[in-house]
Scaffold this active site. Structure first.
Site, PDB file in Angstrom:
ATOM      1  N   CYS A  72    -117.957 -35.228 -43.699  1.00  0.00           N
ATOM      2  CA  CYS A  72    -116.734 -36.026 -44.497  1.00  0.00           C
ATOM      3  C   CYS A  72    -116.338 -36.864 -43.352  1.00  0.00           C
ATOM      4  O   CYS A  72    -115.290 -37.550 -43.705  1.00  0.00           O
ATOM      5  CB  CYS A  72    -115.790 -35.069 -44.945  1.00  0.00           C
ATOM      6  SG  CYS A  72    -116.434 -33.881 -46.203  1.00  0.00           S
ATOM      7  N   CYS A  79    -104.916 -36.297 -42.971  1.00  0.00           N
ATOM      8  CA  CYS A  79    -104.930 -35.947 -41.425  1.00  0.00           C
ATOM      9  C   CYS A  79    -103.891 -35.016 -41.135  1.00  0.00           C
ATOM     10  O   CYS A  79    -104.054 -33.897 -40.480  1.00  0.00           O
ATOM     11  CB  CYS A  79    -104.810 -37.067 -40.350  1.00  0.00           C
ATOM     12  SG  CYS A  79    -105.834 -38.230 -40.682  1.00  0.00           S
TER      13      CYS A  79
END
Ligand code: FES
Length: 278
Positions: free
Chosen positions: A35, A104
């Protein structure tokens, strides 16, 4: 381009606590090289207090900044204090992250969760439990539910920004919408705002696609034994040929295709579609 705070830039260009504690008391691994993002967090503890934290990451500047911020935030905290940290705390510490990069901060929170689970001797962190909803990015219903609740999300686009779920083939969109409806109620589920189409010349698009494959995608793929070659671009369709391990398996090919497509949509333009050249 995204607007990064000075603090994000500082933690990206001067990341704190990079590396791995060799005799760590807790290790948290999250993410998936396929990913494009992964974090390894290692912690040293003294009587339930985190005395040292280090990270390694493979990801974009925001992933580096989020992991760096996380290590600074947890040092000196007890495990009980650390486990209360949310992804929003990480984003706030960095004076915010672009919406498209909030995943993130979620990855940082999951790395911490995984490390704490490891310290306590559990086999899995809570974020690893549940049923996979998005097969392209291996995201479970538990993760989606949590980010919706903790960040007050109301659209599939927001869920994608925070978890990447739904950012590939889109076949999981009905399931994501159902989770949103179950939590928020259908009336408050907000349809994604159509984004303004980026105007880009064909030459610029080709340059950017080529650059992104070389610099951002190929290093990730080759580290897992896969690769792609850019064959052609026709409008918004990017044709690639597959190379390496994935050529033997249709599922692996599809996963690589999703990875390439998601990264190109993130870094070039969201209209791009990746197909295998025939
Ligand atoms: S299954 Fe979620 S984007 Fe493909």
């Amino acid at each position: 381009m995204w607007d990064y705070s000075e603090k994000v830039k500082d933690h990206f260009f001067h990341p704190r606590n990079v590396g791995e504690i060799q005799d760590a008391d807790a290790v948290g691994d999250v993410g998936n090289l396929a990913c494009g993002d992964a974090i390894r967090l290692t912690l040293k503890l003294d009587n339930d207090r985190i005395v040292d934290a280090k990270f390694k990451t493979f990801g974009c500047g925001s992933a580096i900044a989020a992991a760096s911020a996380l290590t600074e935030m947890v040092k000196g905290k007890t495990v009980e204090e650390a486990e209360k940290l949310t992804n929003q705390d990480i984003a706030d510490y960095l004076d915010g992250l672009p919406d498209e990069k909030m995943h993130c901060s979620v990855m940082g929170q999951e790395a911490l969760e995984a490390a704490i689970a490891n310290y306590r001797g559990y086999e899995k962190a809570p974020s690893e439990e549940g049923t996979i909803i998005c097969k392209c990015f291996d995201v479970t219903d538990k993760v989606i539910e949590r980010v919706i609740r903790e960040n007050n999300l109301g659209s599939i686009e927001q869920v994608t920004n925070y978890t990447k779920a739904g950012g590939g083939c889109k076949s999981c969109h009905p399931d994501i919408q159902q989770i949103i409806n179950d939590i928020r109620g259908p009336a408050v589920a907000v349809a994604p705002e159509p984004k303004p189409v980026k105007k880009m010349s064909n030459i610029k698009k080709m340059q950017l696609v080529q650059e992104t494959i070389e610099k951002e995608i190929r290093p990730v793929l080759t580290s897992g034994g896969d690769d792609v070659e850019l064959e052609d671009i026709d409008g918004d369709t990017v044709y690639v040929s597959f190379q390496g391990n994935c050529i033997h398996n249709a599922t692996s090919k599809e996963k690589v295709r999703h990875t390439v497509e998601a990264k190109l949509r993130e870094l070039v333009t969201e209209d791009l579609v990746v197909e295998e050249a025939t």
